[in-house]
Design an enzyme around this catalytic site. Structure first.
Site, PDB file in Angstrom:
ATOM      1  N   ARG A  86       0.791  -0.652   0.246  1.00 25.37           N
ATOM      2  CA  ARG A  86      -0.393   0.060  -0.138  1.00 25.37           C
ATOM      3  C   ARG A  86       1.197   1.272  -0.066  1.00 25.37           C
ATOM      4  O   ARG A  86       0.796   2.487  -0.638  1.00 25.37           O
ATOM      5  CB  ARG A  86      -0.940  -0.371   1.239  1.00 25.37           C
ATOM      6  CG  ARG A  86      -1.843   1.158   1.360  1.00 25.37           C
ATOM      7  CD  ARG A  86      -2.807   1.447  -0.035  1.00 25.37           C
ATOM      8  NE  ARG A  86      -3.551  -0.109   0.434  1.00 25.37           N
ATOM      9  CZ  ARG A  86      -4.837   0.307  -0.708  1.00 25.37           C
ATOM     10  NH1 ARG A  86      -4.711   1.749  -1.252  1.00 25.37           N
ATOM     11  NH2 ARG A  86      -5.634  -0.833  -0.383  1.00 25.37           N
ATOM     12  N   GLY A 331      -1.727  -2.926   9.114  1.00 20.85           N
ATOM     13  CA  GLY A 331      -3.303  -3.589   9.027  1.00 20.85           C
ATOM     14  C   GLY A 331      -3.103  -4.891   7.530  1.00 20.85           C
ATOM     15  O   GLY A 331      -2.149  -4.287   6.772  1.00 20.85           O
ATOM     16  N   HIS A 333      -4.981  -3.142   5.128  1.00 21.30           N
ATOM     17  CA  HIS A 333      -5.347  -2.222   4.603  1.00 21.30           C
ATOM     18  C   HIS A 333      -3.935  -1.680   3.911  1.00 21.30           C
ATOM     19  O   HIS A 333      -3.677  -1.177   2.949  1.00 21.30           O
ATOM     20  CB  HIS A 333      -5.695  -0.785   4.467  1.00 21.30           C
ATOM     21  CG  HIS A 333      -6.415   0.037   3.578  1.00 21.30           C
ATOM     22  ND1 HIS A 333      -5.618   0.909   3.759  1.00 21.30           N
ATOM     23  CD2 HIS A 333      -7.017  -0.223   2.880  1.00 21.30           C
ATOM     24  CE1 HIS A 333      -5.927   1.586   2.975  1.00 21.30           C
ATOM     25  NE2 HIS A 333      -6.884   0.856   1.597  1.00 21.30           N
ATOM     26  N   CYS A 334      -3.254  -1.957   4.615  1.00 14.47           N
ATOM     27  CA  CYS A 334      -1.561  -1.832   4.562  1.00 14.47           C
ATOM     28  C   CYS A 334      -0.342  -2.189   3.421  1.00 14.47           C
ATOM     29  O   CYS A 334       0.418  -2.130   3.201  1.00 14.47           O
ATOM     30  CB  CYS A 334      -0.917  -1.206   5.793  1.00 14.47           C
ATOM     31  SG  CYS A 334      -1.416  -0.432   7.013  1.00 14.47           S
ATOM     32  N   ILE A 335      -1.336  -3.754   3.509  1.00 14.92           N
ATOM     33  CA  ILE A 335      -0.276  -4.288   2.841  1.00 14.92           C
ATOM     34  C   ILE A 335      -0.521  -4.650   1.388  1.00 14.92           C
ATOM     35  O   ILE A 335      -0.159  -4.997   0.752  1.00 14.92           O
ATOM     36  CB  ILE A 335      -0.453  -5.786   3.815  1.00 14.92           C
ATOM     37  CG1 ILE A 335      -1.019  -6.687   3.576  1.00 14.92           C
ATOM     38  CG2 ILE A 335       0.545  -5.701   4.954  1.00 14.92           C
ATOM     39  CD1 ILE A 335      -0.726  -8.217   4.593  1.00 14.92           C
TER      40      ILE A 335
END
Length: 371
Positions: A86, A331, A333-335
């Site tokens: 992300r 989390g 969304h971050c990956i």
């Protein structure tokens, strides 16, 4: 060029990720490392139930990735140190005046402000690598920014945080007006809604200094999902209350006040003796579904699924245990990074499956040289 970043809930062509590789973020010890590999693989396999997934994999991890992902996830070999795609990958944009064209914003990535521990030199090339694989026009930017530092409604509104884009370790010469002008040029932002700060744990050593995607998101124009820490024993109890009061005074690009929907945190306050920022806001919207963070608390996880189902009508919400991801600083969304579907762009799907990575990852994509 009239670039615009679509809303995350718009149709996707695929989701991009990067597979973990040895280093500071993955950590030491076989059991701890395995928990990281497993969490990234579980997330990819959950997303693959809804839409195609392509994973950047360092050549040192190809065998492990193929074993854990099987045929459900496409693999592109590429250099990987940090694996939070992300943030290191491109932000995809479209041009409504040129159907079939997709752009890839190549922000400067310096490992969240170039902290001493971060290994980001390889990850800094991920945007160009992914853009080349997709056939996207490269939209170069001199702004140090990460995909987790913004959320959009697809209609000209972007959420951002003063401690991220205005961080002197990222953009020492930036002010609000310069950041807003760059957001207008690259992602079509007409209104930037600035949050004064992020969650407490995000300012610790492995934090991002306030990414918005763990605090608030826009499930649909005019509405916000906001992290709510309801336990007064956690410092984010005061933080989220103040953020709610702040956002209640803001308006979006259309001039609307926001309807704010609280998304309560799970009961856990600490892990390893430190306060956690476990947040259900950090979810990924996919075609027909939502991939939600789970924290091993059946009642709280179920409550979050219910709120997300209401916020995204008609989508199936699936929970993945995100504690090993949060232990490393982020989390779900971050990956992950969504690639929006655009008319006539499906021709790139077959090319993506066949095209090897260029030998030189610095070779410019067709959008031109990086500035």
């Amino acid at each position: 060029m009239g670039w615009r970043m679509p809303h995350e809930g718009d149709p996707h062509e695929r989701t991009w990720m990067a597979f973990p590789s040895a280093g500071v973020t993955l950590g030491e010890g076989t059991a701890h490392q395995e928990s990281g590999y497993r969490a990234w693989a579980d997330t990819a396999l959950a997303v693959a139930e809804f839409e195609p997934v392509t994973m950047l994999v360092d050549p040192t991890e190809t065998d492990r990735a193929r074993r854990m992902l099987g045929s459900a996830v496409e693999i592109v070999e590429a250099p990987v140190d940090e694996f939070w795609l992300r943030d290191s990958g491109p932000t995809f944009v479209v041009d409504d005046e040129r159907p079939g064209v997709i752009g890839a914003v190549d922000w400067i990535f310096n490992g969240w402000g170039a902290p001493a521990w971060a290994e980001w030199q390889k990850a800094a090339q991920h945007a160009r690598i992914v853009a080349g694989q997709v056939g996207a026009e490269l939209v170069s930017s001199l702004l140090v920014n990460e995909g987790g530092g913004i959320h959009v409604d697809g209609e000209g509104t972007v959420l951002a945080t003063e401690t991220v884009q205005l961080d002197p370790n990222r953009n020492p010469l930036a002010d609000r007006s310069r950041v807003e002008a760059e957001f207008a040029r690259t992602i079509g932002a007409q209104k930037v809604v600035w949050l004064p700060r992020g969650l407490t744990a995000d300012y610790e050593e492995l934090g991002t200094n306030g990414h918005v995607d763990i605090v608030a998101t826009i499930p649909s124009p005019g509405r916000l999902l906001l992290h709510s820490q309801q336990d007064a024993g956690h410092p984010d109890h005061a933080v989220t209350r103040e953020l709610r009061e702040h956002l209640a005074r803001q308006t979006d690009a259309a001039g609307r006040s926001f309807e704010i929907i609280d998304l309560p945190a799970p009961a856990a306050l600490r892990a390893g003796g430190e306060f956690v920022d476990y947040s259900y806001v950090n979810h990924l919207v996919v075609n027909g579904g939502v991939i939600a963070c789970g924290f091993g608390e059946p009642e709280a996880d179920a409550r979050a699924r219910g709120i997300l189902e209401d916020a995204y009508p008609g989508r199936r919400v699936v929970t993945v245990d995100a504690r090993p991801i949060f232990a490393r600083g982020g989390g779900i969304h971050c990956i992950t990074q969504q690639q929006p579907a655009v008319p006539s762009h499906s021709r790139f799907l077959s090319a993506l499956r066949l095209a090897p990575l260029a030998q030189d990852p610095l070779t410019p994509a067709k959008g031109g040289p990086h500035v």
